[in-house]
Design an enzyme around this catalytic site. Structure first.
Site, mmCIF file in Angstrom:
data_model
loop_
_atom_site.group_PDB
_atom_site.id
_atom_site.type_symbol
_atom_site.label_atom_id
_atom_site.label_comp_id
_atom_site.label_asym_id
_atom_site.label_seq_id
_atom_site.Cartn_x
_atom_site.Cartn_y
_atom_site.Cartn_z
ATOM 1 N N ARG A 90 6.136 3.267 -10.114
ATOM 2 C CA ARG A 90 7.224 2.862 -11.020
ATOM 3 C C ARG A 90 6.670 2.122 -12.234
ATOM 4 N NH1 ARG A 90 12.267 2.873 -8.292
ATOM 5 N NH2 ARG A 90 12.073 3.300 -6.061
ATOM 6 N N SER A 100 -4.913 14.728 -3.110
ATOM 7 C CA SER A 100 -3.879 15.753 -3.021
ATOM 8 C C SER A 100 -3.885 16.431 -1.663
ATOM 9 C CB SER A 100 -4.083 16.809 -4.110
ATOM 10 O OG SER A 100 -3.174 17.880 -3.939
ATOM 11 N N ARG A 197 5.393 -7.962 -8.339
ATOM 12 C CA ARG A 197 4.950 -7.538 -7.008
ATOM 13 C C ARG A 197 4.274 -8.643 -6.202
ATOM 14 N NH1 ARG A 197 8.008 -3.124 -6.005
ATOM 15 N NH2 ARG A 197 7.842 -1.613 -7.714
#
Length: 243
Positions: A90, A100, A197
């Protein structure tokens, strides 16, 4: 026939953060700020002790002149649960590259909350606290998450063994699985991240981060504080607000 659960299945309750490379120091803030009045002579600040200009850093932080804090760079390696990364991303001022599941077989490393993790939310969103769970609740969380992870990873392996593409097989894997990424930012971006955070009593604006991303933030902050101690000190002195 389902494949046997691999012996390398791992359950963790921590996170890994490493500083891979950096170009970051308190001097970066000073020469970037001095150019507005000194022009080319601001380059002389690169070779000077930044302690001499501690007051300037404090002034910039206090009055929220933020751009001089952007002339630094830090790249972190982070190994944490996928749900942490989804919250992390975000913050659009970071550059990210993540492993991946399309291109590699994912390792069976999964997050299980440790005994110190508070489990019960009390209060309404925006004004709530987490409190310790009972031994029975911790036992339930541990057993339920571990069993769910085992079943999900077994299904993943079954599909791979049947020739299913990795990008399809991974759809059964939970967000509690660990992933790896590189995250690059400057000091100003990092301060913004830390202001949201981490939960600190001395912060000007209260924040209520999920504990797992706060664990990452705390490790990043400790590494950054060693690189830019004067900037970190000023950040704390002025309420942990990004300039």
């Amino acid at each position: 026939m389902p494949v046997d659960e691999p012996t390398e299945v791992e359950f963790r309750s921590d996170v890994t953060v490493e500083l891979v490379k950096h170009a970051a120091s308190d001097a970066d803030v000073i020469w970037a700020a001095r150019v507005s009045t000194a022009g080319e002579k601001s380059l002389e600040e690169i070779r000077k002790d930044p302690e001499r200009s501690k007051g300037l850093i404090n002034y910039l932080m206090r009055d929220r002149h933020g751009s001089p804090f952007e002339h630094s760079s830090m790249t972190f390696y982070v190994h944490a649960p996928i749900f942490v990364f989804r919250e992390f991303m975000r913050h659009r001022t970071f550059s990210f590259n993540e492993e991946s599941g399309r291109y590699r077989k994912l390792r069976p490393v999964f997050y299980v909350p440790g005994p110190e993790r508070k489990l019960v939310q009390v209060g309404k969103p925006g004004k709530y606290e987490f409190v310790d769970g009972t031994p029975e609740q911790h036992k339930l969380v541990t057993e339920a998450t571990q069993e769910a992870y085992r079943q999900a990873y077994r299904a993943y392996l079954d599909m791979l063994d049947a020739g299913i593409a990795r990008e399809v097989a991974r759809t059964v894997l939970p967000v509690g699985m660990y992933s790896s990424m590189y995250a690059t930012c400057n000091a100003r971006s990092l301060m913004h991240f830390l202001s949201l955070r981490t939960r600190r009593d001395d912060a000007r604006f209260p924040s209520f981060p999920q504990r797992e991303i706060e664990m990452v933030a705390e490790k990043m902050e400790a590494l950054w504080a060693e690189l830019m101690p004067l900037t970190h000190e000023a950040f704390n002195a002025h309420g942990r607000v990004s300039p």
